[in-house]
Design a protein around this motif. Structure first.
Motif, PDB file in Angstrom:
ATOM      1  N   THR A 170     -11.243  17.068  29.223  1.00 23.01           N
ATOM      2  CA  THR A 170     -10.547  18.314  29.534  1.00 23.01           C
ATOM      3  C   THR A 170     -11.492  19.406  30.009  1.00 23.01           C
ATOM      4  OG1 THR A 170     -10.690  19.299  27.316  1.00 23.01           O
ATOM      5  CG2 THR A 170      -8.870  17.766  27.739  1.00 23.01           C
ATOM      6  N   ALA A 171     -12.788  19.204  29.868  1.00 31.20           N
ATOM      7  CA  ALA A 171     -13.768  20.223  30.250  1.00 31.20           C
ATOM      8  C   ALA A 171     -14.166  20.018  31.711  1.00 31.20           C
ATOM      9  CB  ALA A 171     -14.995  20.146  29.354  1.00 31.20           C
ATOM     10  N   PRO A 172     -14.039  21.026  32.542  1.00 28.77           N
ATOM     11  CA  PRO A 172     -14.342  20.868  33.966  1.00 28.77           C
ATOM     12  C   PRO A 172     -15.730  20.289  34.199  1.00 28.77           C
ATOM     13  CG  PRO A 172     -13.297  22.984  33.582  1.00 28.77           C
ATOM     14  CD  PRO A 172     -13.571  22.384  32.225  1.00 28.77           C
ATOM     15  N   GLY A 173     -15.788  19.228  34.972  1.00 27.04           N
ATOM     16  CA  GLY A 173     -17.055  18.628  35.372  1.00 27.04           C
ATOM     17  C   GLY A 173     -17.636  17.614  34.413  1.00 27.04           C
ATOM     18  N   GLU A 174     -17.137  17.558  33.155  1.00 24.09           N
ATOM     19  CA  GLU A 174     -17.786  16.673  32.181  1.00 24.09           C
ATOM     20  C   GLU A 174     -17.552  15.198  32.475  1.00 24.09           C
ATOM     21  OE1 GLU A 174     -17.778  17.224  28.033  1.00 24.09           O
ATOM     22  OE2 GLU A 174     -18.275  19.363  28.137  1.00 24.09           O
ATOM     23  N   VAL A 175     -16.331  14.826  32.827  1.00 26.40           N
ATOM     24  CA  VAL A 175     -16.082  13.407  33.095  1.00 26.40           C
ATOM     25  C   VAL A 175     -16.812  12.970  34.357  1.00 26.40           C
ATOM     26  CG1 VAL A 175     -13.940  13.688  34.433  1.00 26.40           C
ATOM     27  CG2 VAL A 175     -14.323  11.606  33.131  1.00 26.40           C
ATOM     28  N   GLU A 176     -16.903  13.857  35.340  1.00 28.73           N
ATOM     29  CA  GLU A 176     -17.659  13.532  36.558  1.00 28.73           C
ATOM     30  C   GLU A 176     -19.131  13.294  36.223  1.00 28.73           C
ATOM     31  OE1 GLU A 176     -15.592  16.045  36.212  1.00 28.73           O
ATOM     32  OE2 GLU A 176     -14.119  16.002  37.863  1.00 28.73           O
ATOM     33  N   LYS A 177     -19.697  14.171  35.379  1.00 29.55           N
ATOM     34  CA  LYS A 177     -21.097  14.029  34.976  1.00 29.55           C
ATOM     35  C   LYS A 177     -21.303  12.726  34.209  1.00 29.55           C
ATOM     36  CE  LYS A 177     -24.745  16.480  32.411  1.00 29.55           C
ATOM     37  NZ  LYS A 177     -24.961  15.490  31.326  1.00 29.55           N
ATOM     38  N   ALA A 204      -8.766  13.557  36.650  1.00 28.39           N
ATOM     39  CA  ALA A 204     -10.184  13.863  36.867  1.00 28.39           C
ATOM     40  C   ALA A 204     -11.031  12.595  36.824  1.00 28.39           C
ATOM     41  CB  ALA A 204     -10.676  14.859  35.819  1.00 28.39           C
ATOM     42  N   THR A 205     -10.677  11.678  35.923  1.00 26.55           N
ATOM     43  CA  THR A 205     -11.412  10.414  35.809  1.00 26.55           C
ATOM     44  C   THR A 205     -11.252   9.572  37.070  1.00 26.55           C
ATOM     45  OG1 THR A 205     -11.102  10.427  33.404  1.00 26.55           O
ATOM     46  CG2 THR A 205     -11.640   8.317  34.427  1.00 26.55           C
ATOM     47  N   ALA A 206     -10.001   9.417  37.519  1.00 26.42           N
ATOM     48  CA  ALA A 206      -9.756   8.620  38.724  1.00 26.42           C
ATOM     49  C   ALA A 206     -10.423   9.247  39.932  1.00 26.42           C
ATOM     50  CB  ALA A 206      -8.248   8.495  38.949  1.00 26.42           C
ATOM     51  N   ARG A 207     -10.305  10.541  40.076  1.00 26.00           N
ATOM     52  CA  ARG A 207     -10.904  11.226  41.234  1.00 26.00           C
ATOM     53  C   ARG A 207     -12.415  11.040  41.262  1.00 26.00           C
ATOM     54  NH1 ARG A 207      -9.848  17.465  41.247  1.00 26.00           N
ATOM     55  NH2 ARG A 207     -11.257  17.260  39.462  1.00 26.00           N
ATOM     56  N   ALA A 208     -13.060  11.132  40.105  1.00 24.08           N
ATOM     57  CA  ALA A 208     -14.514  10.947  40.057  1.00 24.08           C
ATOM     58  C   ALA A 208     -14.908   9.534  40.464  1.00 24.08           C
ATOM     59  CB  ALA A 208     -15.025  11.255  38.649  1.00 24.08           C
ATOM     60  N   ALA A 209     -14.136   8.540  40.008  1.00 25.92           N
ATOM     61  CA  ALA A 209     -14.453   7.148  40.336  1.00 25.92           C
ATOM     62  C   ALA A 209     -14.256   6.855  41.821  1.00 25.92           C
ATOM     63  CB  ALA A 209     -13.591   6.214  39.502  1.00 25.92           C
ATOM     64  N   LEU A 210     -13.287   7.524  42.443  1.00 22.69           N
ATOM     65  CA  LEU A 210     -12.984   7.242  43.843  1.00 22.69           C
ATOM     66  C   LEU A 210     -14.128   7.604  44.779  1.00 22.69           C
ATOM     67  CD1 LEU A 210      -9.252   8.353  44.016  1.00 22.69           C
ATOM     68  CD2 LEU A 210     -10.173   6.030  43.931  1.00 22.69           C
ATOM     69  N   LYS A 211     -14.988   8.492  44.340  1.00 18.36           N
ATOM     70  CA  LYS A 211     -16.121   8.869  45.193  1.00 18.36           C
ATOM     71  C   LYS A 211     -17.029   7.677  45.473  1.00 18.36           C
ATOM     72  CE  LYS A 211     -16.075  13.710  43.790  1.00 18.36           C
ATOM     73  NZ  LYS A 211     -16.773  14.822  43.091  1.00 18.36           N
ATOM     74  N   SER A 212     -17.050   6.706  44.564  1.00 22.59           N
ATOM     75  CA  SER A 212     -17.815   5.480  44.788  1.00 22.59           C
ATOM     76  C   SER A 212     -16.951   4.365  45.363  1.00 22.59           C
ATOM     77  CB  SER A 212     -18.439   5.000  43.480  1.00 22.59           C
ATOM     78  OG  SER A 212     -19.396   5.918  43.008  1.00 22.59           O
ATOM     79  N   MET A 213     -15.696   4.304  44.955  1.00 21.29           N
ATOM     80  CA  MET A 213     -14.826   3.215  45.400  1.00 21.29           C
ATOM     81  C   MET A 213     -14.466   3.329  46.877  1.00 21.29           C
ATOM     82  SD  MET A 213     -12.182   2.840  42.208  1.00 21.29           S
ATOM     83  CE  MET A 213     -12.719   2.284  40.587  1.00 21.29           C
ATOM     84  N   LEU A 214     -14.243   4.545  47.368  1.00 25.10           N
ATOM     85  CA  LEU A 214     -13.807   4.697  48.756  1.00 25.10           C
ATOM     86  C   LEU A 214     -14.826   4.157  49.763  1.00 25.10           C
ATOM     87  CD1 LEU A 214     -12.017   8.156  48.573  1.00 25.10           C
ATOM     88  CD2 LEU A 214     -10.981   5.987  49.235  1.00 25.10           C
ATOM     89  N   PRO A 215     -16.119   4.511  49.648  1.00 23.65           N
ATOM     90  CA  PRO A 215     -17.078   3.938  50.602  1.00 23.65           C
ATOM     91  C   PRO A 215     -17.184   2.424  50.497  1.00 23.65           C
ATOM     92  CG  PRO A 215     -18.037   5.824  49.458  1.00 23.65           C
ATOM     93  CD  PRO A 215     -16.761   5.479  48.753  1.00 23.65           C
ATOM     94  N   ALA A 216     -17.024   1.884  49.283  1.00 21.93           N
ATOM     95  CA  ALA A 216     -17.128   0.430  49.086  1.00 21.93           C
ATOM     96  C   ALA A 216     -15.863  -0.300  49.534  1.00 21.93           C
ATOM     97  CB  ALA A 216     -17.393   0.128  47.614  1.00 21.93           C
ATOM     98  N   ARG A 217     -14.758   0.441  49.681  1.00 22.05           N
ATOM     99  CA  ARG A 217     -13.454  -0.115  50.072  1.00 22.05           C
ATOM    100  C   ARG A 217     -12.981  -1.200  49.102  1.00 22.05           C
ATOM    101  NH1 ARG A 217     -12.052   1.786  55.099  1.00 22.05           N
ATOM    102  NH2 ARG A 217     -10.345   0.264  55.218  1.00 22.05           N
ATOM    103  N   ARG A 218     -13.193  -0.927  47.832  1.00 24.16           N
ATOM    104  CA  ARG A 218     -12.665  -1.800  46.790  1.00 24.16           C
ATOM    105  C   ARG A 218     -12.704  -1.046  45.458  1.00 24.16           C
ATOM    106  NH1 ARG A 218     -17.936  -3.741  47.376  1.00 24.16           N
ATOM    107  NH2 ARG A 218     -19.149  -3.760  45.437  1.00 24.16           N
TER     108      ARG A 218
END
Length: 234
Positions: free
Chosen positions: A50-57, A105-119
């Motif tokens: 719930t804390a901004p930026g923590e799950v991304e970090k 927030a969790t899904a959005r953070a993960a997508l930063k790696s998944m999108l370039p890999a296309r999987r």
């Protein structure tokens, strides 16, 4: 398996069991937690979703250790049960911030790696009570129902990138979250459950692992109930 897996709320209950199962299968697993300790063999990273930026970090820390995340399981969740007239704005909003906004927030953070890999595999932990409703749980049911709409929207956005987004909806599972239920409430819930018994965390884990597998590559936007039949048809 040798994938990079990230699980939120991985220090107890379903989250800990999911993290341990992926690790036992040979994946490199990191689990976020606010308290407690994740299972042996799992990298623990402290984060409040719930804390901004923590799950991304936390996810970036996991990736520094294990490589770009390929499977993310948004499991972190809380309850703050009250009848509606006694439920404060904070009780309502705290549950939505954790269970729904935290999952986003969790899904959005993960997508930063998944999108370039296309999987990638995105799995959200909802609840059968999100479809049925439950006395004193307007906040919890709203948060868990919201995950379904979010997952299906993301499935549309991400399908052409080879990323699947699915929901697991457990029913009444034997965990520390169900321990406070009174005998009467548990009996009522079992009468609503065709199989007539609570589920186990291992049964939920099996569904999560299936949706993360290659065999589930053509499944996206789905809700997989692990509920003994409670809430069937939703």
């Amino acid at each position: 398996m040798n994938r990079s897996v990230f699980v939120t709320g991985g220090n107890r209950g379903i989250g800990a069991a999911v993290a341990a199962a992926f690790a036992a299968a040979g994946d490199k697993v990191a689990a976020s937690h606010r308290s407690g300790i994740p299972p042996e063999g799992v990298l623990g990273v402290r984060a409040d979703v719930t804390a901004p930026g923590e799950v991304e970090k936390a996810l970036r820390e996991a990736e520094a250790a294990h490589g770009p995340v390929e499977v993310v399981v948004a499991n972190a969740g809380i309850t703050r049960d009250r009848p509606a007239l006694r439920m404060s704005d904070e009780h309502f909003e705290e549950v939505l911030r954790t269970n729904l906004t935290g999952a986003f927030a969790t899904a959005r953070a993960a997508l930063k790696s998944m999108l370039p890999a296309r999987r990638g595999r995105v799995i959200l932990l909802s609840s059968a009570l999100g479809f049925l409703g439950s006395p004193g749980q307007a906040n919890y049911a709203a948060s868990k129902a919201g995950l379904v709409g979010m997952a299906r929207s993301l499935a549309w956005e991400l399908g052409d990138r080879g990323i699947t987004v699915n929901v697991v909806a457990p029913g009444i599972i034997k965990t520390d979250m169900t321990e406070p239920l009174s005998e009467k409430r548990m009996a009522d819930l079992m009468r609503m459950t065709p199989l007539g018994r609570p589920g186990t965390v291992d049964e939920v884990v099996a569904a999560v692992r299936f949706l993360a597998s290659e065999e589930a590559g053509y499944i996206t936007g789905a809700v997989l109930p692990v509920s003994g039949g409670i809430g069937m048809g939703h």
